[in-house]
Design a protein around this motif. Structure first.
Motif, PDB file in Angstrom:
ATOM      1  N   TYR A 195      51.594  37.199  42.506  1.00 45.70           N
ATOM      2  CA  TYR A 195      52.817  38.187  42.488  1.00 45.70           C
ATOM      3  C   TYR A 195      51.870  39.713  42.266  1.00 45.70           C
ATOM      4  O   TYR A 195      52.111  40.494  43.026  1.00 45.70           O
ATOM      5  CB  TYR A 195      53.827  37.963  41.577  1.00 45.70           C
ATOM      6  CG  TYR A 195      54.774  39.156  41.303  1.00 45.70           C
ATOM      7  CD1 TYR A 195      55.591  39.735  42.410  1.00 45.70           C
ATOM      8  CD2 TYR A 195      54.648  39.854  40.056  1.00 45.70           C
ATOM      9  CE1 TYR A 195      55.970  40.838  41.910  1.00 45.70           C
ATOM     10  CE2 TYR A 195      55.444  40.816  39.833  1.00 45.70           C
ATOM     11  CZ  TYR A 195      56.250  41.425  40.838  1.00 45.70           C
ATOM     12  OH  TYR A 195      57.102  42.509  40.236  1.00 45.70           O
ATOM     13  N   MET A 196      51.113  39.646  41.310  1.00 49.72           N
ATOM     14  CA  MET A 196      50.541  40.904  40.840  1.00 49.72           C
ATOM     15  C   MET A 196      49.541  41.332  41.808  1.00 49.72           C
ATOM     16  O   MET A 196      49.318  42.439  42.383  1.00 49.72           O
ATOM     17  CB  MET A 196      49.896  40.645  39.528  1.00 49.72           C
ATOM     18  CG  MET A 196      50.979  40.724  38.560  1.00 49.72           C
ATOM     19  SD  MET A 196      51.544  42.242  38.013  1.00 49.72           S
ATOM     20  CE  MET A 196      50.104  42.988  37.306  1.00 49.72           C
ATOM     21  N   SER A 197      48.752  40.275  42.388  1.00 48.97           N
ATOM     22  CA  SER A 197      47.583  40.589  43.389  1.00 48.97           C
ATOM     23  C   SER A 197      48.317  41.073  44.543  1.00 48.97           C
ATOM     24  O   SER A 197      47.578  41.988  45.128  1.00 48.97           O
ATOM     25  CB  SER A 197      46.723  39.408  43.567  1.00 48.97           C
ATOM     26  OG  SER A 197      47.440  38.395  43.929  1.00 48.97           O
ATOM     27  N   SER A 198      49.371  40.334  45.115  1.00 57.01           N
ATOM     28  CA  SER A 198      49.787  41.040  46.413  1.00 57.01           C
ATOM     29  C   SER A 198      50.427  42.344  46.395  1.00 57.01           C
ATOM     30  O   SER A 198      50.279  43.125  47.249  1.00 57.01           O
ATOM     31  CB  SER A 198      50.757  39.904  46.991  1.00 57.01           C
ATOM     32  OG  SER A 198      51.499  39.527  45.962  1.00 57.01           O
ATOM     33  N   LEU A 199      50.931  42.513  45.092  1.00 54.30           N
ATOM     34  CA  LEU A 199      51.755  43.797  45.073  1.00 54.30           C
ATOM     35  C   LEU A 199      50.774  44.782  44.712  1.00 54.30           C
ATOM     36  O   LEU A 199      50.872  45.847  45.351  1.00 54.30           O
ATOM     37  CB  LEU A 199      52.688  43.642  43.746  1.00 54.30           C
ATOM     38  CG  LEU A 199      53.422  45.008  43.561  1.00 54.30           C
ATOM     39  CD1 LEU A 199      54.363  45.404  44.612  1.00 54.30           C
ATOM     40  CD2 LEU A 199      54.367  44.747  42.155  1.00 54.30           C
ATOM     41  N   ALA A 200      49.473  44.686  44.123  1.00 55.77           N
ATOM     42  CA  ALA A 200      48.379  45.640  43.964  1.00 55.77           C
ATOM     43  C   ALA A 200      48.027  46.010  44.872  1.00 55.77           C
ATOM     44  O   ALA A 200      47.495  47.114  45.427  1.00 55.77           O
ATOM     45  CB  ALA A 200      47.540  45.064  42.688  1.00 55.77           C
TER      46      ALA A 200
ATOM     47  N   GLY B  87      44.980  36.215  41.683  1.00 61.30           N
ATOM     48  CA  GLY B  87      45.678  35.688  40.797  1.00 61.30           C
ATOM     49  C   GLY B  87      46.563  34.502  41.393  1.00 61.30           C
ATOM     50  O   GLY B  87      46.828  34.202  42.591  1.00 61.30           O
ATOM     51  N   TRP B  88      46.943  33.721  40.385  1.00 60.54           N
ATOM     52  CA  TRP B  88      47.811  32.728  40.609  1.00 60.54           C
ATOM     53  C   TRP B  88      49.402  32.816  39.919  1.00 60.54           C
ATOM     54  O   TRP B  88      49.464  33.103  38.837  1.00 60.54           O
ATOM     55  CB  TRP B  88      47.373  31.372  40.146  1.00 60.54           C
ATOM     56  CG  TRP B  88      47.620  30.030  40.467  1.00 60.54           C
ATOM     57  CD1 TRP B  88      49.024  29.451  40.591  1.00 60.54           C
ATOM     58  CD2 TRP B  88      46.764  29.052  40.936  1.00 60.54           C
ATOM     59  NE1 TRP B  88      48.608  28.107  40.985  1.00 60.54           N
ATOM     60  CE2 TRP B  88      47.402  27.825  41.222  1.00 60.54           C
ATOM     61  CE3 TRP B  88      45.098  28.913  41.023  1.00 60.54           C
ATOM     62  CZ2 TRP B  88      46.697  26.759  41.643  1.00 60.54           C
ATOM     63  CZ3 TRP B  88      44.747  27.887  41.539  1.00 60.54           C
ATOM     64  CH2 TRP B  88      45.315  26.755  41.862  1.00 60.54           C
ATOM     65  N   SER B  89      50.390  32.194  40.699  1.00 61.72           N
ATOM     66  CA  SER B  89      51.732  32.283  40.147  1.00 61.72           C
ATOM     67  C   SER B  89      52.204  33.851  39.907  1.00 61.72           C
ATOM     68  O   SER B  89      52.050  34.621  40.837  1.00 61.72           O
ATOM     69  CB  SER B  89      51.572  31.405  38.984  1.00 61.72           C
ATOM     70  OG  SER B  89      53.070  31.183  38.548  1.00 61.72           O
TER      71      SER B  89
ATOM     72  N   ALA C 248      42.613  40.765  48.634  1.00 64.74           N
ATOM     73  CA  ALA C 248      43.359  40.206  47.639  1.00 64.74           C
ATOM     74  C   ALA C 248      43.725  38.814  47.760  1.00 64.74           C
ATOM     75  O   ALA C 248      44.009  38.511  49.168  1.00 64.74           O
ATOM     76  CB  ALA C 248      44.700  40.933  47.293  1.00 64.74           C
ATOM     77  N   ILE C 249      43.925  37.844  46.988  1.00 67.77           N
ATOM     78  CA  ILE C 249      44.119  36.326  46.995  1.00 67.77           C
ATOM     79  C   ILE C 249      45.356  36.250  46.329  1.00 67.77           C
ATOM     80  O   ILE C 249      45.317  36.714  45.029  1.00 67.77           O
ATOM     81  CB  ILE C 249      43.025  35.732  46.937  1.00 67.77           C
ATOM     82  CG1 ILE C 249      41.690  35.666  47.678  1.00 67.77           C
ATOM     83  CG2 ILE C 249      43.682  33.871  46.826  1.00 67.77           C
ATOM     84  CD1 ILE C 249      40.471  35.025  47.153  1.00 67.77           C
ATOM     85  N   ALA C 250      46.413  35.832  46.864  1.00 70.58           N
ATOM     86  CA  ALA C 250      47.592  35.452  46.219  1.00 70.58           C
ATOM     87  C   ALA C 250      47.768  33.900  46.218  1.00 70.58           C
ATOM     88  O   ALA C 250      48.150  33.522  47.303  1.00 70.58           O
ATOM     89  CB  ALA C 250      48.932  36.204  46.831  1.00 70.58           C
TER      90      ALA C 250
END
Length: 726
Positions: A600-605, A594-596, A616-618
């Protein structure tokens, strides 16, 4: 033996047919998407409806330069050229008419500043004589706007508001205290521009004798220092950026009277820690309406000010235990008879249209139901009708409707499924719709409000035919239930040669922020085609709209209040677990990007769902909401002083010890929105936690990380990471 030979013959034919099909259909390549623009859709640009509704103008580019042509609605034919940039010697890229269409304002050499702000060289063209006048000696100015009485232009330069007479080029300086990083008159500061969707902060009165403007005193707002690279000694770019809980600009509304050369300050109350995000002239040039929000944005006041005295009175008020939605589509319309106004509100749980008198008393709630009004397209006062787009057919779609002012006889005007973007004529007899579907690029047509299609302006048939040459799967929509039983909308893109007996890796794409929406029946653009490229490489792409996203009512959207990241991530993890139960999904190879907000969501997930997500890619992620701006963050989390756990409990920085999978962190060093500081602090926390990861920074690139070869480089790198780590 004969029977066996028959079976083998049939099998061989099937293989050969499949092979022939594969040869006929090409795979989507990265070069197709980012180098050759194979999948770029055409649009129709610079369309302005003429005042009588029987004509519209359109900006096109010829060999000699830009031209604005006048087109007859009834015949669809061009009748005359209104402005010829080649003959004028003006290479303009945007234009606007004054009210009586006797003059036009041309902007050229536009210089972008932030997301919505810009400055440009401006000319005024007399459409009768064809003469063009250069304004302000060719200096770049901001937000040049013709006066309703046709003889003046207001603009902002060097943080001050000016007026120039067209006839003699005489300039009147309305304000004199403008100063970089201190005082701004008539233009929004950074955070208003970004979060209240505004850049110009002044408006002419209907009679052209007054100008209302907003003044920003940002002298006490902390500065952010963004270093720029490329010279022997890197340079500092410092601008005012109020982070959550920090000092905001003090704002005030002022009204300048051209005749008296005097300015009156509007009385907006004693509290200074407020927001004044909208000003509207009513039908009267002596009454200015405006919106006032408190710092926590859970109280919206709609007020009317006397333009002579500055005295204000409250018209209506909305309060909430979460936040009051400020409609960024500017869905306020003051009736020309001066007796009332139309607005939208989500006060009944869904965004709907309301009719009030000028005292604020409710006359009628015009629309209702478990669906949302997306945009107030227009109010036909003569015909007593309102045109609007809504989600009534589906949260995934947007259609145009018309309804009587009394709330009766609602009718759909665009029954075709998909998403319709509307440009309505001033007499409400015609509209141009840009209609897209998930698997169909824009079809732009001219229609009348009786339901007849008059002309196809652009059908993108060339792109439609080109797409037939590629092995592309259609988006498939599905729903599943999250942990609390809420049904969530999602889509899936499978490989074109999908075989349900095989197991595929999955890449989930997420944004997930409050009020956003990714799962729609609309054309997705280049990012979608990157997903199609990945599908061609054997990946399944899935996108889930978690709780907190838009188009499904207030309760669904506000569910994340005061605790951003918690249930959104929970829903993405639940989506991944659901996918893991499907027979064709390899549950050991599920990734997310995800972007922006999506970064935030992808790194937290990846961290909190470390038993579900492999990689994940953030991209340009917020890593702590303490670093993001005041207006956006406090709307959903309150201030860090009031709600510290809401800021820290779901920060990826807090959860670095949980990282097990593969993380790629990407950021632009010139990101004025989500600062590079976010990435730096997450990297530092990961190092302290002894976690290995991959990271890449793009020098001087802003939040969009684009320009030149950048997009190709970025998506090539992300593709490589996915192939290596998923």
């Amino acid at each position: 033996m004969i029977q066996i030979n028959k079976i083998w013959t049939i099998a061989l034919m099937i293989v050969l047919c499949h092979s022939t099909f594969a040869q006929q259909k090409k795979k989507v390549t990265l070069e197709d998407v980012f180098k050759s623009n194979t999948f770029s859709a055409k649009g129709v640009y610079g369309i302005n409806w003429m005042k009588d509704g029987q004509y519209y103008s359109s900006l096109t580019r010829t060999a000699t330069g830009p031209v604005v042509v006048k087109i007859n609605v009834a015949t669809g034919k061009q009748e005359e050229t209104l402005i010829d940039g080649g003959k004028l010697g003006v290479d303009f890229s945007s234009y606007s008419f004054n009210a009586d269409e006797s003059k036009a304002l041309l902007a050229s050499d536009i210089e972008r500043i932030y997301r919505r702000s810009s400055k440009a060289i401006n000319h005024v063209v007399d459409l009768k004589s064809g003469d063009a006048q250069l304004l302000v000696n060719g200096e770049k100015i901001m937000y040049a706007t013709l006066s309703p009485d046709n003889d003046k232009v207001a603009y902002v330069q060097d943080n001050n508001l000016f007026i120039v007479n067209i006839s003699d080029q005489k300039i009147t300086q309305v304000t004199e205290d403008g100063k970089w990083n201190h005082i701004i008159n008539g233009a929004a500061d950074w955070v208003y521009e970004e979060e209240f969707s505004m850049a110009k902060a002044f408006e002419w009165s209907p009679d052209g004798r007054k100008i209302a403007f907003i003044r920003f005193d940002e002298s006490e707002v902390p500065e952010f220092n963004m270093q720029t690279w490329g010279k022997l000694y890197p340079e500092d770019y410092k601008f005012k950026y109020p982070k959550a809980g920090e000092k905001n600009a003090e704002v005030s509304i002022h009204i300048y009277d051209l005749a008296s050369n005097k300015t009156v300050k509007v009385d907006s109350g004693e509290e200074t820690d407020i927001y004044l995000p909208r000003i509207y002239w009513t039908a009267s040039s002596n009454t200015l309406a405006y919106i006032r929000l408190n710092r926590l944005q859970n109280q919206l006041d709609f007020l009317a000010a006397n333009a002579t005295s500055g005295e204000s009175k409250l018209i209506l008020q909305e309060k909430s235990d979460t936040y009051v939605d400020l409609d960024f589509n500017d869905n306020y319309h003051f009736l020309k008879d001066g007796k009332g106004f139309i607005r939208t509100s989500e006060q009944d749980g869904y965004k709907h249209i309301y009719h009030h008198d000028m005292s604020g008393k409710l006359i009628k709630q015009i629309t209702s139901g478990d669906w949302e009004v997306s945009n107030l397209v227009g109010v036909d006062e003569k015909g007593k009708k309102i045109f609007f787009t809504s989600t009534e057919a589906s949260p995934l779609e947007r259609n145009l409707y018309v309804i009587n002012l009394d709330g009766k006889n609602k009718k759909i005007l665009t029954p075709a499924s998909g998403t319709h973007s509307i440009n309505m004529s001033k007499d409400f007899k015609y509209y141009i719709t840009t209609h897209t579907e998930a698997n169909r690029p824009a079809r732009i047509t001219l229609n009348n409000t009786a339901g007849k299609e008059h002309q196809v302006l652009e059908d993108n048939q060339e792109l439609v035919d080109r797409l037939k040459n590629f092995a592309i799967s259609k988006k498939e929509y599905f729903t599943f239930e999250t942990v609390d039983g809420t049904s969530l909308n999602a889509y899936m893109i499978k490989p074109a040669d999908f075989d349900e007996s095989k197991k595929y890796p999955v890449l989930m794409y997420v944004y997930g922020g409050p009020g956003s929406q990714n799962v729609t029946n609309s054309w997705g653009g280049l990012r979608d085609f990157w997903h199609h490229h990945l599908a061609a490489e054997g990946y399944i792409i899935v996108c889930v709209d978690n709780r907190g996203t838009g188009a499904r009512g207030r309760e669904f959207k506000h569910a994340t209040y005061a605790n951003l990241g918690a249930i959104e991530t929970e829903d993405q993890i639940a989506g991944a677990k659901h996918l893991g139960t499907l027979p064709f999904v390899d549950k050991e190879r599920i990734g997310i990007w995800g972007w922006s907000y999506g970064g935030y969501m992808s790194s937290l997930a990846l961290m909190t769902g470390n038993d579900v997500f492999k990689s994940a890619i953030a991209v340009a992620p917020v890593t702590t909401w303490r670093y993001y701006d005041s207006i956006y963050t406090e709307r959903y989390l309150q201030t860090p002083q009031l709600n510290p756990s809401g800021y820290d409990d779901n920060s990826p920085i807090t959860h670095v010890n949980k990282l097990k999978g593969n993380l790629l962190l990407i950021h632009g060093t010139g990101d004025d929105n989500v600062h590079f500081q976010n990435a730096v602090d997450l990297v530092d926390a990961l190092i302290k936690a002894d976690k290995q990861f991959e990271s890449f920074y793009y020098p001087n690139r802003n939040h969009g990380i684009s320009g030149g070869n950048t997009s190709w480089h970025l998506y090539s790198m992300m593709t490589d990471f996915i192939k290596r780590k998923l």
